[in-house]
Design a protein around this motif. Structure first.
Motif, short mmCIF file in Angstrom:
data_model
loop_
_atom_site.label_atom_id
_atom_site.label_comp_id
_atom_site.label_asym_id
_atom_site.label_seq_id
_atom_site.Cartn_x
_atom_site.Cartn_y
_atom_site.Cartn_z
N MET A 139 -18.55 14.74 10.27
CA MET A 139 -18.80 15.65 11.38
C MET A 139 -18.51 14.98 12.72
O MET A 139 -17.94 15.60 13.63
CB MET A 139 -20.26 16.13 11.34
N VAL A 140 -18.87 13.70 12.86
CA VAL A 140 -18.60 12.99 14.11
C VAL A 140 -17.09 12.84 14.31
O VAL A 140 -16.56 13.07 15.41
CB VAL A 140 -19.29 11.61 14.09
N MET A 141 -16.36 12.48 13.25
CA MET A 141 -14.90 12.35 13.35
C MET A 141 -14.25 13.68 13.70
O MET A 141 -13.33 13.74 14.52
CB MET A 141 -14.34 11.81 12.04
N LEU A 142 -14.76 14.76 13.09
CA LEU A 142 -14.20 16.07 13.38
C LEU A 142 -14.46 16.48 14.82
O LEU A 142 -13.60 17.09 15.48
CB LEU A 142 -14.80 17.11 12.42
N PRO B 251 -10.33 18.44 19.72
CA PRO B 251 -9.37 18.76 20.80
C PRO B 251 -7.92 18.47 20.40
O PRO B 251 -7.03 19.28 20.68
CB PRO B 251 -9.83 17.86 21.96
N THR B 252 -7.69 17.33 19.76
CA THR B 252 -6.33 17.00 19.34
C THR B 252 -5.82 17.98 18.30
O THR B 252 -4.67 18.44 18.36
CB THR B 252 -6.28 15.57 18.79
N LEU B 253 -6.67 18.31 17.34
CA LEU B 253 -6.27 19.26 16.30
C LEU B 253 -5.98 20.63 16.91
O LEU B 253 -5.03 21.31 16.48
CB LEU B 253 -7.37 19.37 15.24
N SER B 254 -6.78 21.06 17.87
CA SER B 254 -6.54 22.36 18.52
C SER B 254 -5.21 22.36 19.27
O SER B 254 -4.46 23.34 19.24
CB SER B 254 -7.68 22.68 19.47
N PHE B 255 -4.90 21.24 19.93
CA PHE B 255 -3.63 21.15 20.64
C PHE B 255 -2.45 21.21 19.67
O PHE B 255 -1.47 21.94 19.89
CB PHE B 255 -3.59 19.85 21.44
N LEU B 256 -2.53 20.44 18.58
CA LEU B 256 -1.45 20.45 17.59
C LEU B 256 -1.32 21.82 16.94
O LEU B 256 -0.20 22.28 16.66
CB LEU B 256 -1.72 19.38 16.53
#
Length: 377
Positions: free
Chosen positions: A18-21, A26-31
């Motif tokens: 959960m902490v890693m997610l 933000p990076t995943l949303s941008f990609l």
């Protein structure tokens, strides 16, 4: 040692994930946004492509046909009763569809699925998209069903009604590098009362296509679309207790069932706020043309999936609270109890046990007893 390792992993992995997610979100949303933009710019042109839509007479199937018609695709409209498809065919032509073929077929029957695919390929020479929208909901709790004859009927339509057309169309979809689009529902993982069999069938459909996605690899695309709960199946078909009793009475009851389904379809379409069905169909077709693996509308239901995985007790408490406050208990006997069939007498116990042991098996010694156990196994 293995038990200690698993215990430590149970304590460490969930919170660490959960902490890693949280940091990676933000990076995943941008990609994800970049991917969506690229897919939108390179979306599939449906001009002259051939699209087969099963369950095209339902509310969702009809709107999906109109969305593909706006993209100038050739359509094959499939339903059990072709007379309901003629008006949809005319509307699709006005919206820009090329050729529109109407086929009467029951997708629960494998021979009908092979025939409709063969007729499509024979007429158009190709098959590019298969859209499975066949769906049948129900409005009774599991214990209310005094007769289980409706159970296979529900599972056949909601599960095999997707599998059989896919099996028949897959060789031609491989040839055209086409796509399978399946209409699932949020009930596949979000529990809703009075929809146990429907939810189970939709969960089976999702798992089937998730596995099929890895089997066909890049040769055939798979888009799984899920719509939110709108007070019943958005397709408008529903199986009630009365229909269950009528289903056993033959062809005459089938006509009554059809009238009830048609009435519920119109009522559901009229009751959906803001054109829910139209918006869902628009998102589904747009996602399929972009090559999306998943289409979700609305997408905020995903938060319940996170709770189901990491905090199932919180989700259970929330639903118990919502369901207990949304429908207050009636003062008198409930309508459910009134229409529930009287409980049948329990079957008498068998006169003989289901498994008979040879007499005095132990008294003959442990070696003989071991032989008896091996024989029974």
């Amino acid at each position: 040692m293995e038990q200690v390792v698993n215990t430590v992993m149970d304590l460490v992995v969930p919170p660490a994930s959960m902490v890693m997610l949280a940091f990676a979100w933000p990076t995943l949303s941008f990609l994800r946004g970049v991917e969506w933009t690229l897919k939108t710019l390179t979306k599939e042109d449906m001009l002259g492509k051939v699209v087969v839509i099963t369950g095209a007479s339902s509310a969702i199937g009809e709107q999906i046909a109109y969305e593909y018609a706006r993209r100038n695709a050739n359509l094959v409209l499939v339903a059990r009763r072709e007379q309901r498809l003629f008006a949809i065919r005319d509307n699709a032509r006005l919206l820009g569809a090329g050729h529109v073929l109407v086929i009467a077929a029951d997708v629960v029957k494998e021979d009908d699925c092979r025939r409709l695919v063969a007729d499509t390929v024979s007429y158009f020479g190709q098959l590019n998209h298969l859209v499975n929208t066949v769906s049948l909901g129900h409005d009774f709790s599991f214990e209310e069903a005094g007769d289980t004859t409706a159970f296979p009927h529900l599972m056949d339509i909601n599960f095999w009604g997707n599998v059989y057309p896919t099996h028949a169309a897959l060789p031609y979809l491989r040839r055209s590098h086409g796509r399978v689009v399946v209409n699932a529902s949020v009930e596949s993982w979000l529990p809703m009362p009075r929809m146990s069999l429907y939810s189970a069938a939709k969960a089976a459909v999702v798992d089937f296509y998730e596995t099929l996605r890895y089997e066909v690899k890049e040769e055939v695309g798979v888009t799984v679309a899920t719509h939110g709960w709108v007070g019943g199946d958005a397709g408008g078909s529903k199986f009630t207790l009365d229909q269950q009793q009528q289903h056993q009475e033959g062809a005459a009851a089938d006509q009554v069932q059809w009238k009830q389904q048609q009435g519920e379809r119109e009522a559901a379409a009229a009751a959906l706020p803001g054109g829910h069905v139209e918006a869902y169909a628009r998102a589904l077709v747009a996602g399929a043309c972009r090559g999306d693996a998943y289409v979700k509308r609305p997408s905020w239901y995903d938060v319940f999936l996170v709770f189901r995985v990491f905090a199932p007790d919180v989700l259970a408490w929330t639903f118990r609270l919502l369901l207990s406050t949304s429908t207050p208990a009636p003062a008198g006997p409930s309508a459910i109890a009134a229409r529930r069939p009287p409980p049948a007498a329990l079957p008498a116990p068998p006169l003989r046990p289901l498994l008979e042991y040879p007499p005095a098996a132990v008294s003959r010694g442990p070696a003989h007893a071991q032989q008896v156990v091996q024989k029974l196994e």
